[in-house]
Write a protein that holds these residues in place. Structure first.
Motif, short mmCIF file in Angstrom:
data_model
loop_
_atom_site.label_atom_id
_atom_site.label_comp_id
_atom_site.label_asym_id
_atom_site.label_seq_id
_atom_site.Cartn_x
_atom_site.Cartn_y
_atom_site.Cartn_z
N THR A 196 0.86 -1.19 0.00
CA THR A 196 0.00 0.00 0.00
C THR A 196 0.89 1.24 0.00
N ASP A 197 0.27 2.42 -0.02
CA ASP A 197 1.03 3.67 0.02
C ASP A 197 1.21 4.18 1.44
N ALA A 198 0.99 3.31 2.45
CA ALA A 198 1.01 3.75 3.84
C ALA A 198 2.32 3.42 4.53
N GLY A 199 3.34 3.01 3.79
CA GLY A 199 4.62 2.70 4.41
C GLY A 199 5.32 3.96 4.89
N LEU A 200 6.44 3.78 5.59
CA LEU A 200 7.19 4.91 6.13
C LEU A 200 7.98 5.56 5.00
N ASN A 201 7.95 6.88 4.94
CA ASN A 201 8.77 7.58 3.96
C ASN A 201 10.18 7.76 4.50
N ALA A 202 11.05 8.37 3.67
CA ALA A 202 12.45 8.51 4.04
C ALA A 202 12.60 9.34 5.32
N HIS A 203 11.81 10.40 5.47
CA HIS A 203 11.91 11.24 6.67
C HIS A 203 11.51 10.46 7.92
N ASP A 204 10.43 9.68 7.84
CA ASP A 204 9.99 8.91 9.00
C ASP A 204 11.00 7.84 9.38
N ARG A 205 11.63 7.20 8.35
CA ARG A 205 12.61 6.17 8.65
C ARG A 205 13.82 6.77 9.37
N ARG A 206 14.30 7.92 8.88
CA ARG A 206 15.45 8.55 9.52
C ARG A 206 15.11 9.00 10.95
N TRP A 207 13.89 9.48 11.13
CA TRP A 207 13.47 9.89 12.47
C TRP A 207 13.40 8.69 13.41
N LEU A 208 12.87 7.54 12.92
CA LEU A 208 12.79 6.34 13.74
C LEU A 208 14.19 5.87 14.15
N GLU A 209 15.13 5.88 13.19
CA GLU A 209 16.50 5.47 13.49
C GLU A 209 17.16 6.41 14.50
N SER A 210 16.90 7.71 14.35
CA SER A 210 17.50 8.70 15.25
C SER A 210 16.99 8.54 16.68
N VAL A 211 15.69 8.32 16.86
CA VAL A 211 15.12 8.16 18.20
C VAL A 211 15.67 6.91 18.87
N LEU A 212 15.76 5.80 18.12
CA LEU A 212 16.29 4.57 18.70
C LEU A 212 17.73 4.75 19.18
N GLU A 213 18.54 5.43 18.39
CA GLU A 213 19.96 5.56 18.74
C GLU A 213 20.21 6.65 19.78
N GLU A 214 19.63 7.83 19.57
CA GLU A 214 19.99 8.97 20.38
C GLU A 214 19.17 9.09 21.66
N GLU A 215 17.89 8.71 21.62
CA GLU A 215 17.05 8.87 22.82
C GLU A 215 17.04 7.62 23.68
N PHE A 216 17.02 6.44 23.05
CA PHE A 216 16.90 5.20 23.83
C PHE A 216 18.19 4.41 23.89
N GLY A 217 19.25 4.84 23.22
CA GLY A 217 20.57 4.25 23.41
C GLY A 217 20.82 2.94 22.70
N TYR A 218 20.05 2.59 21.65
CA TYR A 218 20.30 1.36 20.92
C TYR A 218 21.42 1.56 19.90
N ARG A 219 22.21 0.54 19.71
CA ARG A 219 23.23 0.55 18.67
C ARG A 219 22.69 -0.19 17.46
N LEU A 220 22.47 0.54 16.38
CA LEU A 220 21.80 0.00 15.21
C LEU A 220 22.79 -0.33 14.10
N CYS A 221 22.45 -1.33 13.32
CA CYS A 221 23.17 -1.67 12.09
C CYS A 221 22.26 -1.28 10.93
N LEU A 222 22.69 -0.27 10.14
CA LEU A 222 21.94 0.19 8.99
C LEU A 222 22.70 -0.20 7.73
N TYR A 223 21.98 -0.79 6.79
CA TYR A 223 22.65 -1.32 5.61
C TYR A 223 23.40 -0.23 4.85
#
Length: 506
Positions: free
Chosen positions: A356-383
């Motif tokens: 569908t057209d309801a997936g996350l756009n580029a801005h939402d994906r970057r925001w999700l990655e930023s919150v996980l790393e910077e606010e909650f302290g997760y170490r992420l592996c991004l391709y």
């Protein structure tokens, strides 16, 4: 009712964390004297003295074991395996200390108090010992508390000196036949030589000399027909026996009254135990037997019902608030994973194509990655950021899964996702490696019929925990989306600072 629920929550938190608060051992020392703390062995750890870590919390947390010899000397202390020796205690050394067998071992706590006046010393560092006249008495049993253990490098013991307070001549701390005139305060001074300097440790013992009495104890009974003595002969239905124990100069006598079978006559009598002393002093205690009441099944039913209600309430509270409780433990109490499992990343984030057209756009994906790393302290592996160039896509993805504790699949509207063949390979890798999967859906995906999803995506959604993205309402870090996502993700490990070698844009 609110207080009861709060008590249940505290009990539940204790059960979930497995933590039991430990009371520190109090150690008192006079200013200017030497004191030693000893770390007891952890029964669950068989590594000897290796890996013992001492920490100080006097002004700020400091790892004393990691300090150099020069730094330890500057602080006036010495760390040697399980021993922490403070050479000359001062007010700056006062505070809490801990030791553990490595970072993951259980901790032992000490609270050091340094007193500077004689009055404080009398209140905090005196030991009471009782001896009996005309018997042998030894004082040295109280002169080995918090002193350096044998074998500590360059520390030499110069022996023990006993003196009676008010007298200058030393004594040996042993009385072959102690007398009442010997009672009073005694000081024990242990002397140690370290780096050509003498350090002392002083104790005070208050000796109380009591007269030696040859006492006797016996039981007698009284009833409607008068009083009679209880026999020591165990052939009688009621008899008594006497045991004597001698410990640290004291004699403990116990007169045990034994009923082979309690009769109706026994219930109508009073039994008295009397201590008769040759000094003329005597004491007694009287007991009366009472028939044990029959158990009340009403009380038992009420108790059982109360326990059942408490258990049901506990389960309901946990089921209702388990996500909030888990996040509370992580955020407020700092319950993070400290045991390394060899993984480099907490989570590997990867996109999949939403139908569908309801997936996350580029801005939402970057925001999700930023919150996980910077606010909650997760170490992420991004391709597109952490995977080194030069590998095939499938090989790089599988390597990233191998290095991560969790995999998160994110829906996207543009076709940024892998093909069905790679999705099938990912599913097989997750099953083989038993890696946790979090599958993010959208509200549009939820209303689709399950048969409309590709087979590979259907298998992945069934294999993992699903969290629903609801657009703007999910962007708040306090939303249900974030609570569920963090609940399914394991607690972030405390990683060392990450050095990024290169980045790549796909």
């Amino acid at each position: 009712m609110t207080a009861k629920i709060g008590l249940l929550l505290i009990l539940l938190l204790t059960l979930l964390t497995g933590l039991c608060p430990q009371r520190p051992r109090d150690v008192n020392v006079k200013a200017g004297e030497m004191v030693a703390l000893y770390c007891r062995r952890d029964r669950r750890n068989n590594h000897g003295d290796a890996g013992v870590i001492w920490r100080s919390y006097t002004t700020q947390e400091m790892n004393l074991t990691a300090m150099s010899s020069a730094e330890q000397t500057q602080m006036g202390l010495l760390v040697h395996g399980r021993s922490l020796v403070i050479l000359s205690a001062s007010v700056k050394h006062q505070g809490n200390y801990s030791c553990s067998q490595g970072d993951a071992g259980s901790q032992s706590w000490f609270r050091l108090t340094v007193y500077t006046t004689q009055r404080e010393g009398e209140e905090m560092s005196q030991y009471l010992q009782t001896c009996y006249a005309q018997e042998a008495c030894t004082l040295c049993a109280y002169c080995d508390v918090n002193v350096p253990a044998e074998g500590i490098l360059n520390i030499t013991s110069n022996g023990i000196i006993w003196r009676k307070v008010g007298e200058s001549l030393p004594i040996d701390g042993y009385f072959s036949r102690v007398e009442e005139k010997d009672q009073g305060a005694y000081t024990c001074t242990r002397s140690y030589l370290y780096n050509a300097q003498i350090y002392n440790r002083t104790f005070t013992v208050l000796l109380d000399v009591k007269p030696k009495d040859f006492d006797d104890m016996f039981w007698y009974s009284g009833g409607r027909y008068g009083e009679s003595f209880v026999k020591k002969n165990n052939s009688f239905p009621v008899f008594y026996n006497i045991t004597r124990e001698k410990n640290a100069g004291e004699i403990k006598m116990t007169a045990s009254l034994v009923f082979k079978k309690v009769s109706e006559e026994d219930l109508s009598k009073n039994y008295t135990c009397k201590l008769a002393s040759v000094s003329g002093h005597s004491s007694s205690v009287t007991i009366t037997l009472a028939q044990k009441p029959r158990p009340s099944y009403v009380s038992l039913a009420v108790a059982f019902s109360s326990i059942t209600v408490v258990m049901v309430l506990t389960v309901l509270i946990y089921v209702r608030f388990k996500i909030d409780i888990t996040l509370f433990l992580r955020d407020t109490l700092g319950c993070h994973s400290s045991t390394s499992d060899g993984k480099s990343y907490d989570a590997f984030l990867m996109c999949y194509k939403s139908d569908t057209d309801a997936g996350l756009n580029a801005h939402d994906r970057r925001w999700l990655e930023s919150v996980l790393e910077e606010e909650f302290g997760y170490r992420l592996c991004l391709y597109d950021r952490d995977v080194l160039p030069g590998k095939a896509v499938a090989e790089a993805v599988l390597d990233s899964i191998e290095q991560s504790r969790t995999m998160v699949l994110i829906p996207t509207s543009p076709d940024l996702g892998p093909g069905s063949g790679l999705l099938s390979a990912i599913h097989a890798a997750l099953v083989e490696r038993q890696t946790r999967l979090v599958f993010i859906k959208t509200e549009a995906t939820e209303v689709q019929k399950s048969g409309s999803l590709p087979e590979a995506l259907k298998l992945l959604s069934e294999a993992g925990d699903c969290v629903t993205w609801k657009g703007k309402s999910s962007m708040r870090s306090s939303s249900s989306f974030w609570k569920q996502l963090r609940y399914y993700l394991p607690a972030p490990q405390q990683h060392a600072p990450q050095i990024r070698l290169s980045t790549q844009t796909i």
